[in-house]
Scaffold this motif. Structure first.
Motif, PDB file in Angstrom:
ATOM      1  N   THR A  51     -32.264 -32.999  -5.390  1.00 56.70           N
ATOM      2  CA  THR A  51     -31.477 -33.039  -4.164  1.00 56.70           C
ATOM      3  C   THR A  51     -31.655 -31.715  -3.434  1.00 56.70           C
ATOM      4  O   THR A  51     -31.488 -30.641  -4.021  1.00 56.70           O
ATOM      5  N   LYS A 101     -40.555 -38.488   0.894  1.00 53.40           N
ATOM      6  CA  LYS A 101     -39.573 -39.044   1.829  1.00 53.40           C
ATOM      7  C   LYS A 101     -38.228 -39.248   1.151  1.00 53.40           C
ATOM      8  O   LYS A 101     -37.175 -38.947   1.739  1.00 53.40           O
ATOM      9  N   ASP A 102     -38.245 -39.742  -0.086  1.00 49.31           N
ATOM     10  CA  ASP A 102     -36.986 -39.944  -0.817  1.00 49.31           C
ATOM     11  C   ASP A 102     -36.281 -38.618  -1.071  1.00 49.31           C
ATOM     12  O   ASP A 102     -35.045 -38.531  -0.994  1.00 49.31           O
ATOM     13  N   ALA A 158     -34.860 -37.191   2.205  1.00 46.48           N
ATOM     14  CA  ALA A 158     -33.716 -37.981   2.672  1.00 46.48           C
ATOM     15  C   ALA A 158     -32.400 -37.522   2.058  1.00 46.48           C
ATOM     16  O   ALA A 158     -31.327 -37.909   2.540  1.00 46.48           O
ATOM     17  N   THR A 159     -32.454 -36.675   1.014  1.00 48.09           N
ATOM     18  CA  THR A 159     -31.210 -36.187   0.394  1.00 48.09           C
ATOM     19  C   THR A 159     -30.532 -35.122   1.240  1.00 48.09           C
ATOM     20  O   THR A 159     -29.421 -34.696   0.920  1.00 48.09           O
ATOM     21  N   ALA A 177     -29.924 -34.108   5.465  1.00 44.28           N
ATOM     22  CA  ALA A 177     -30.160 -34.287   6.900  1.00 44.28           C
ATOM     23  C   ALA A 177     -30.247 -32.950   7.619  1.00 44.28           C
ATOM     24  O   ALA A 177     -30.538 -32.892   8.818  1.00 44.28           O
ATOM     25  N   LEU A 213     -43.481 -40.297   6.920  1.00 41.57           N
ATOM     26  CA  LEU A 213     -42.244 -39.532   7.085  1.00 41.57           C
ATOM     27  C   LEU A 213     -41.727 -39.558   8.525  1.00 41.57           C
ATOM     28  O   LEU A 213     -40.617 -39.092   8.788  1.00 41.57           O
TER      29      LEU A 213
END
Length: 222
Positions: free
Chosen positions: A9, A55-56, A59-60, A62, A87
């Motif tokens: 994360t 990308k995953d 995405a954690t 913003a 992306l």
């Protein structure tokens, strides 16, 4: 990665540098050699798979802005273009500091960078051929290409130092930066060592991720 990427994360007060090796080279598959090879269809699939992982992770958070840079070699630009498309990043910047090792035994007496610079100055044609309509390309200025070009031919130690200088420079990035650097196998291996991770053979589209503390500018592998 030294951990499962699904457990990573991004922290808002830290910066992140993804170093990615390019996808499978067409000349390696064909059993031939070209210093500026394209990537294969398998290499394109590898780039898409790597982009999905990144990308995953991105995405954690913003809060981070994502930038993509690439070595001026065709295989890196093609890989970076695919990652950018997945992306949703609009552009890729050509960065000579992360270019291939400029070793004499690889290129003989011919410095490859001037030819690559002449190609990237006609970047519109290159972009249409290899990257499509959804990604644009920007190029480092002539002075930056010239400074890197002057290093030819490099020793292995000089090459490692060039990569280290680039990684050190990223420590000064604005807080909230995610940088994806599409480069070559030796650069990625050097990045692992820079982060204090053990050296290892780097496969196509392998990812190295470092977390940079913007308060004290320290780094840690992920």
């Amino acid at each position: 990665f030294d951990q499962d990427p699904s457990h990573i994360t991004l922290q808002q007060d830290k910066n992140y540098l993804f170093a990615v090796r390019h996808g499978q080279r067409a000349d390696n598959k064909a059993g031939t050699y070209s210093s500026d090879s394209e990537i294969t269809d398998k290499g394109k699939d590898q780039a898409r798979a790597t982009a999905a992982i990144i990308k995953d992770i991105v995405a954690t958070s913003a809060a981070h802005s994502v930038k993509i840079i690439a070595s001026p070699w065709c295989r890196c630009l093609m890989t970076a273009g695919i990652i950018a498309e997945v992306l949703g990043v609009a552009s890729v910047h050509v960065e000579p500091m992360i270019c291939e090792s400029l070793l004499e035994h690889a290129f003989g007496t011919t410095n490859p960078l001037p030819l690559l610079l002449s190609r990237t100055t006609d970047i519109c044609e290159f972009t249409q051929k290899y990257l499509g309509d959804s990604v644009s390309v920007t190029v480092a200025d002539d002075d930056e290409f010239s400074e890197v070009s002057k290093r030819f031919p490099e020793s292995v130690d000089d090459n490692i130092q060039r990569y280290k200088d680039f990684y050190d420079g990223f420590k000064q990035a604005d807080t909230g930066t995610v940088l994806i650097a599409v480069t070559h196998g030796f650069a990625l291996d050097s990045y692992r060592e820079y982060l204090g991770a053990p050296s290892q053979i780097v496969d196509y589209c392998c990812i190295g991720l470092g977390e940079f503390d913007t308060a004290d500018r320290t780094t840690a592998p992920k």
